[in-house]
Motif scaffolding. Structure first.
Motif, mmCIF file in Angstrom:
data_model
loop_
_atom_site.group_PDB
_atom_site.id
_atom_site.type_symbol
_atom_site.label_atom_id
_atom_site.label_comp_id
_atom_site.label_asym_id
_atom_site.label_seq_id
_atom_site.Cartn_x
_atom_site.Cartn_y
_atom_site.Cartn_z
ATOM 1 N N TRP A 138 0.846 -1.165 -0.016
ATOM 2 C CA TRP A 138 -0.121 -0.029 0.097
ATOM 3 C C TRP A 138 0.657 1.258 0.027
ATOM 4 O O TRP A 138 0.571 2.230 -0.568
ATOM 5 C CB TRP A 138 -0.804 -0.046 1.385
ATOM 6 N N THR A 139 1.985 1.099 0.748
ATOM 7 C CA THR A 139 2.895 2.421 0.890
ATOM 8 C C THR A 139 3.628 2.528 -0.587
ATOM 9 O O THR A 139 3.510 3.684 -1.065
ATOM 10 C CB THR A 139 3.832 2.209 1.802
ATOM 11 N N SER A 158 0.837 4.081 -2.864
ATOM 12 C CA SER A 158 0.470 5.401 -2.620
ATOM 13 C C SER A 158 1.644 6.335 -2.827
ATOM 14 O O SER A 158 1.308 7.324 -3.504
ATOM 15 C CB SER A 158 0.199 5.438 -1.225
ATOM 16 N N LEU A 188 1.549 9.329 -5.997
ATOM 17 C CA LEU A 188 1.633 10.710 -5.439
ATOM 18 C C LEU A 188 2.923 11.387 -5.867
ATOM 19 O O LEU A 188 2.718 12.371 -6.352
ATOM 20 C CB LEU A 188 1.888 10.592 -3.915
ATOM 21 N N GLY A 192 3.326 11.504 2.256
ATOM 22 C CA GLY A 192 3.011 10.160 2.513
ATOM 23 C C GLY A 192 3.499 9.693 3.983
ATOM 24 O O GLY A 192 2.539 8.992 4.733
ATOM 25 N N ASN A 219 0.264 9.170 6.443
ATOM 26 C CA ASN A 219 0.023 7.365 6.914
ATOM 27 C C ASN A 219 0.520 7.363 8.500
ATOM 28 O O ASN A 219 -0.264 6.557 9.205
ATOM 29 C CB ASN A 219 0.989 6.655 6.224
#
Length: 86
Positions: free
Chosen positions: A13-14, A17, A21, A42, A46
């Motif tokens: 997921w990181t 994203s 971004l 992020g 996060n």
């Protein structure tokens, strides 16, 4: 096994994203600036989300998020350098 699955999910997921971004931020500056801005935004967003999402163990969630971001930072900067060389 569950902990490994959570770690891989957080890492994927990181990565997704940060990549999206950085692509969006690429329109405002250089690729390297976009990578660093994506990393910073992020990490902040996060980390705050993980802190509030894990009421039982917020420190562990934040450590997981920070670790995922730090693991993906070299790949993000390498991709930015390759893009700038083109």
């Amino acid at each position: 096994m569950t902990l490994l699955f959570i770690g891989l999910l957080a890492l994927s997921w990181t990565g997704l994203s940060l990549a999206v971004l950085a692509i969006v931020l690429r329109r405002i500056g250089t690729a390297r600036q976009a990578a660093w801005r994506a990393f910073g935004i992020g990490l902040v967003v996060n980390t705050i989300s993980a802190w509030y999402a894990a009421p039982g163990e917020p420190i562990a969630a934040v450590i997981l998020i920070v670790l995922c971001h730090l693991l993906l930072l070299p790949a993000l900067l390498l991709a930015a350098r390759r893009e700038e060389m083109r």
